[in-house]
Design an enzyme around this catalytic site. Structure first.
Site, PDB file in Angstrom:
ATOM      1  N   GLU A 245       0.833  -1.205   0.000  1.00 37.35           N
ATOM      2  CA  GLU A 245       0.000   0.000   0.000  1.00 37.35           C
ATOM      3  C   GLU A 245       0.864   1.250   0.000  1.00 37.35           C
ATOM      4  O   GLU A 245       0.783   2.074  -0.894  1.00 37.35           O
ATOM      5  CB  GLU A 245      -0.947   0.002   1.200  1.00 37.35           C
ATOM      6  CG  GLU A 245      -1.843   1.237   1.229  1.00 37.35           C
ATOM      7  CD  GLU A 245      -2.873   1.205   2.325  1.00 37.35           C
ATOM      8  OE1 GLU A 245      -3.461   2.281   2.591  1.00 37.35           O
ATOM      9  OE2 GLU A 245      -3.107   0.141   2.930  1.00 37.35           O
ATOM     10  N   ARG A 323      -7.657   2.001  14.232  1.00 36.42           N
ATOM     11  CA  ARG A 323      -8.460   0.790  14.021  1.00 36.42           C
ATOM     12  C   ARG A 323      -8.365  -0.153  15.205  1.00 36.42           C
ATOM     13  O   ARG A 323      -9.330  -0.836  15.543  1.00 36.42           O
ATOM     14  CB  ARG A 323      -8.030   0.072  12.744  1.00 36.42           C
ATOM     15  CG  ARG A 323      -8.682   0.658  11.516  1.00 36.42           C
ATOM     16  CD  ARG A 323      -8.691  -0.334  10.358  1.00 36.42           C
ATOM     17  NE  ARG A 323      -9.524   0.221   9.305  1.00 36.42           N
ATOM     18  CZ  ARG A 323     -10.675  -0.294   8.921  1.00 36.42           C
ATOM     19  NH1 ARG A 323     -11.142  -1.369   9.514  1.00 36.42           N
ATOM     20  NH2 ARG A 323     -11.373   0.257   7.965  1.00 36.42           N
ATOM     21  N   ARG A 355      -3.044  -6.965   6.465  1.00 31.22           N
ATOM     22  CA  ARG A 355      -4.415  -7.472   6.451  1.00 31.22           C
ATOM     23  C   ARG A 355      -5.085  -7.364   7.835  1.00 31.22           C
ATOM     24  O   ARG A 355      -4.701  -8.027   8.782  1.00 31.22           O
ATOM     25  CB  ARG A 355      -4.382  -8.931   5.994  1.00 31.22           C
ATOM     26  CG  ARG A 355      -5.698  -9.507   5.568  1.00 31.22           C
ATOM     27  CD  ARG A 355      -5.484 -10.898   5.016  1.00 31.22           C
ATOM     28  NE  ARG A 355      -6.670 -11.418   4.339  1.00 31.22           N
ATOM     29  CZ  ARG A 355      -6.700 -12.550   3.647  1.00 31.22           C
ATOM     30  NH1 ARG A 355      -5.608 -13.287   3.548  1.00 31.22           N
ATOM     31  NH2 ARG A 355      -7.809 -12.955   3.066  1.00 31.22           N
ATOM     32  N   PHE A 357      -5.219  -4.345   9.406  1.00 34.58           N
ATOM     33  CA  PHE A 357      -4.874  -2.937   9.601  1.00 34.58           C
ATOM     34  C   PHE A 357      -5.067  -2.467  11.038  1.00 34.58           C
ATOM     35  O   PHE A 357      -5.647  -1.426  11.304  1.00 34.58           O
ATOM     36  CB  PHE A 357      -5.748  -2.095   8.651  1.00 34.58           C
ATOM     37  CG  PHE A 357      -5.088  -0.823   8.200  1.00 34.58           C
ATOM     38  CD1 PHE A 357      -4.225  -0.829   7.134  1.00 34.58           C
ATOM     39  CD2 PHE A 357      -5.324   0.365   8.846  1.00 34.58           C
ATOM     40  CE1 PHE A 357      -3.607   0.345   6.713  1.00 34.58           C
ATOM     41  CE2 PHE A 357      -4.715   1.554   8.443  1.00 34.58           C
ATOM     42  CZ  PHE A 357      -3.859   1.533   7.367  1.00 34.58           C
ATOM     43  N   GLU A 728     -10.357  -8.792   4.915  1.00 37.16           N
ATOM     44  CA  GLU A 728      -9.699  -8.715   6.222  1.00 37.16           C
ATOM     45  C   GLU A 728     -10.442  -9.410   7.361  1.00 37.16           C
ATOM     46  O   GLU A 728      -9.803 -10.034   8.221  1.00 37.16           O
ATOM     47  CB  GLU A 728      -9.479  -7.246   6.593  1.00 37.16           C
ATOM     48  CG  GLU A 728      -8.508  -6.534   5.687  1.00 37.16           C
ATOM     49  CD  GLU A 728      -8.450  -5.053   6.010  1.00 37.16           C
ATOM     50  OE1 GLU A 728      -7.335  -4.537   6.148  1.00 37.16           O
ATOM     51  OE2 GLU A 728      -9.508  -4.416   6.131  1.00 37.16           O
TER      52      GLU A 728
END
Length: 783
Positions: A245, A323, A355, A357, A728
């Site tokens: 990413e 997160r 994966r 996050f 995810e």
């Protein structure tokens, strides 16, 4: 190994909600699939390699590159001084240099790039540099960084209710420390960029990346080019998992710099060792927790501080920590909480997206805590979990203020509990353990609730282009990237479904910043949600134009466009039926526009970063897993005997692909929690930097009994064809494996002592926990 029985869709099967093969499956198995390193090299192509730091933290006092330049085949050497624009590839905060400029901050940080006639010549030359360092104090432990108040970002804190008072008044209280390790993405295709100079100073870049637009931006900033001078193209990746990413930016910038300066095509493909030494991993987390609960195990208050290893720069640590905070609750209602997250600055690789996050690191903490509560009270952990689930009057609001409106966790867990024979197996395992002094079995059922959307609202948008050709075939281009997860397949299914034509008539092309601009990363499980909706919008515009044309041409004035039906490759206009391709050619002759753009922006999202409150997720995905393990308490070896997975993919667009995603995530997450151990030596060098020293799960680690099913459900929100994301969320399912191992270790003692089992649960970690349990129970180290 057994999955839900899914008959392969026939060519005539409806495009959506059927198990169609991956659109590139035949290319994968035949070796014809073109990855970046397979692109036929243009005349004059040269190869780059990176010279890496050997110090964790130091000033560069001298950089001798004459020996590098003198090596056979060397064409040029570039340092930070050669970058005409910004020497930075940080995705959010600009603290991540492309090439180190006078200061190195981890072992493996790129200092210079050498360009040579071949890959091998470049690699050999890169190792001839003479670098003199002035060592500086290095911080390698995130807890040491915490003590020194050294963070890449300000600490985050979310408080709801009065946790301090509730903790003080709770009938029971449990406090402790725990840790979970990081994880290498270990994509099969490594980082790679191939840059080609074009006329007027432009650059065409093929890059294995999850975020073509970000690569376009960082290359433009580094070279002083406008975005319209940089084209980034990406047909497919051999895996990404978040590691491509933001971390692909350094390689993209170096390749583009060399191509721009030399006016020759330049390929940069680091070897696996260099790739792993340079790039960031999943953040390892350290937890300090304090929880209060009643006699039944209902949580009354919780306080947790999560310290993440950020590495030397911020990268995506901020969103990862956010997160983690938003997933600490997992599937449980927590009335009074104090959740803190710290991003510790260490002289190691800058950790990044992986994966989940940050969601897995947040959710596993509450699962570990509930597992401990149950053992403290002598109750089955499943009963304690069910008692704490969201649901019921006043128990549907998350700590960050979002209402849980689509909760199916009660029904899903009940279905899995019955289907897996959980209670009967629990009794059988107790009998086995009573008769087995060395080998112990363990069982655990864990749930998941995972929020879907980027937690930065403006990333939740996508665009697409759909072209209908005069032979009835269709081409779709969108802003998402294909990394093996089946995104292009699903988008093609959506377009075929909207136009009522067979899937075989639709093809997807490479992600390309010159076709769909300003794209978001293919991450946060939003790939199909966003790009599928954008493609559906584009296809619908074309279908409406065709319907209006068909009604006016064949309807005789009595049929409106809304009565025209597109199905099975046919267009029905009352009693008249036209093949789709014939209607298209007639429409073309009548000058009807047969291409269209589409756009989608996820609705109902809000987020206040200053208070960590709002509605960051469009919806939640749910799931649960039961795992049964066998542990050898003398060696620490273990085996997964059986796994039962039940996952909520909504009204699945492609059940075959979704089941593959669920099983793949389960095995990958199991690797993170049980065997994938990152280790830095005292000098800060990553010692687990190759397949020879870093163990990932293999085929023999899969259980002999592997039962995977999709939970029958339709998305509560207007998602693409009422499906749900499946990239995810299922990575949380293997929490059940770790806690089943912990259950087996507890059986080595009195069954009531909580094993201090760290993750990953390697044989060494298991033996340490077994010894601790037996010592706590007053037993010897041997049975």
């Amino acid at each position: 190994m057994k999955a839900e029985t899914l008959p392969q869709a026939s060519p005539a099967a409806p495009a959506a909600h059927h198990g169609h093969p991956h659109e590139s499956a035949h290319l994968h198995v035949s070796g014809e699939a073109t990855y970046v390193d397979d692109i036929r090299e243009l005349a004059g192509t040269v190869h780059a390699a990176l010279g890496l730091s050997t110090q964790a933290h130091a000033r560069i006092t001298a950089l001798g590159l004459d020996a590098v330049r003198a090596m056979p085949g060397v064409i040029a050497v570039f340092t930070a001084a050669d970058i005409p624009g910004s020497n930075d590839c940080g995705p959010i905060i600009h603290d991540d240099p492309i090439l180190a400029d006078g200061l190195v901050q981890y072992v493996g940080q790129p200092i210079f790039a050498v360009v040579a006639e071949s890959h091998e010549l470049a690699r050999c030359a890169a190792r001839r540099a003479e670098v003199a360092y002035e060592p500086l104090p290095a911080v390698l432990d995130p807890l040491q960084a915490k003590q020194q108040h050294s963070f890449v970002l300000p600490p985050m804190q979310l408080v709801r209710g009065d946790p301090a008072a509730c903790l003080a008044a709770a009938p029971h209280r449990l406090a402790g420390r725990w840790q979970v390790g990081g994880q290498e993405q270990f994509y099969l295709e490594g980082q790679i960029s191939y840059a080609v100079p074009r006329e007027d100073g432009c650059i065409h870049l093929w890059c294995s990346t999850q975020h073509p637009t970000e690569m376009q931006q960082v290359v433009g900033h580094a070279l002083g080019l406008a975005a319209n001078q940089v084209v980034v193209e990406m047909r497919r990746m051999g895996g990404g998992f978040g590691g491509k990413e933001s971390q692909s930016a350094l390689f993209a910038c170096v390749a583009a710099l060399a191509a721009s300066r030399l006016r020759r095509p330049v390929k940069l493909r680091p070897d696996r060792d260099d790739d792993m030494m340079i790039t960031g991993k999943r953040h390892d987390f350290h937890y300090d927790y304090d929880v209060g609960f009643d006699d039944d195990g209902r949580i009354l208050a919780a306080r947790i501080e999560m310290t993440a290893r950020a590495g030397f720069s911020a990268d995506l640590s901020g969103p990862v920590a956010t997160r983690a905070i938003c997933h600490f609750d997992n599937a449980y209602y927590l009335s009074d909480v104090d959740i803190r997250a710290l991003c510790a600055r260490t002289n190691t690789q800058s950790n990044t997206a992986f994966r989940g996050f940050g969601g897995p690191q947040g959710a596993i903490a509450i699962e570990y805590i509930i597992d401990s509560i149950a053992r403290e009270l002598g109750r089955d952990p499943l009963d304690v979990r069910k008692l704490n689930f969201y649901g019921g009057e006043g128990r549907d609001l998350t700590p960050y203020g979002q209402r849980v409106e689509d909760n199916v966790i009660h029904e899903l867990v009940a279905e899995l509990e019955a289907g897996s024979a959980y209670r009967e197996r629990r009794r059988g395992i107790a009998a086995f353990n009573a008769a087995s002094p060395v080998l112990k079995k363990g069982l655990a059922l864990t749930p998941l609730k995972f929020g879907i959307s980027f937690n930065v609202a403006h990333y939740n948008q996508a665009g697409a282009l759909v072209h209908v050709y005069t032979d009835g075939s269709v081409l779709v281009n969108h802003g998402g990237t294909e990394m093996g997860q089946g995104l292009n397949t699903k988008v093609c299914q959506v377009v075929a479904n909207e136009l009522g034509i067979p899937l075989a008539q639709v093809r997807a092309t490479a992600a390309d910043t010159s076709k769909v601009a300003n794209t978001s990363a293919t991450a946060a499980s939003t790939g199909a949600d966003l790009n599928g909706k954008a493609a559906e919008d584009a296809a619908r515009r074309i279908r409406l134009r065709l319907a209006e044309f068909a009604a006016g041409t064949y309807g005789g004035g009595s049929i409106g466009a809304d009565a025209v039906r597109f199905t099975n490759g046919q267009v029905e206009i009352g009693e008249t039926v036209q093949p789709f391709a014939e209607l298209v050619i007639r429409a073309y002759e009548a000058r009807v526009q047969l291409w269209s753009e589409g756009f989608y922006a996820t609705p109902r999202l809000s987020w206040d970063l200053s208070t960590l409150t709002g509605r960051p997720f469009y919806y939640f995905a749910y799931g649960a897993a039961v795992s049964e393990v066998l542990v050898d308490t003398l060696t620490g070896e273990w085996r997964l005997l059986r796994a039962d997975l039940l996952h909520d993919a909504g009204n699945s667009i492609n059940p075959a692909i979704d089941i593959g995603q669920v099983e793949g995530a389960f095995i990958q997450g199991m690797g993170w929690l049980t065997m994938e151990e990152l280790w830095w030596n005292k000098d800060g060098r990553l010692m687990t930097h190759a397949p020879s020293t870093y163990k990932i799960p293999a085929a023999h680690d899969c259980p002999a009994e592997f039962h995977t099913r999709l939970f029958r459900n339709h998305s509560h929100e207007d998602t693409i064809l009422r499906s749900k994301a499946v990239g995810e969320p299922p990575l949380l399912l293997p929490f059940s494996v770790l806690l089943a191992i912990r259950d087996a270790i507890a059986a080595a003692g009195d069954g009531r002592t909580n094993p201090p089992l760290r993750a990953p649960a390697t044989p060494e970690a298991i033996l340490d926990a077994v010894e601790a349990v037996r010592a706590a129970c007053g037993e010897g180290s041997r049975p």
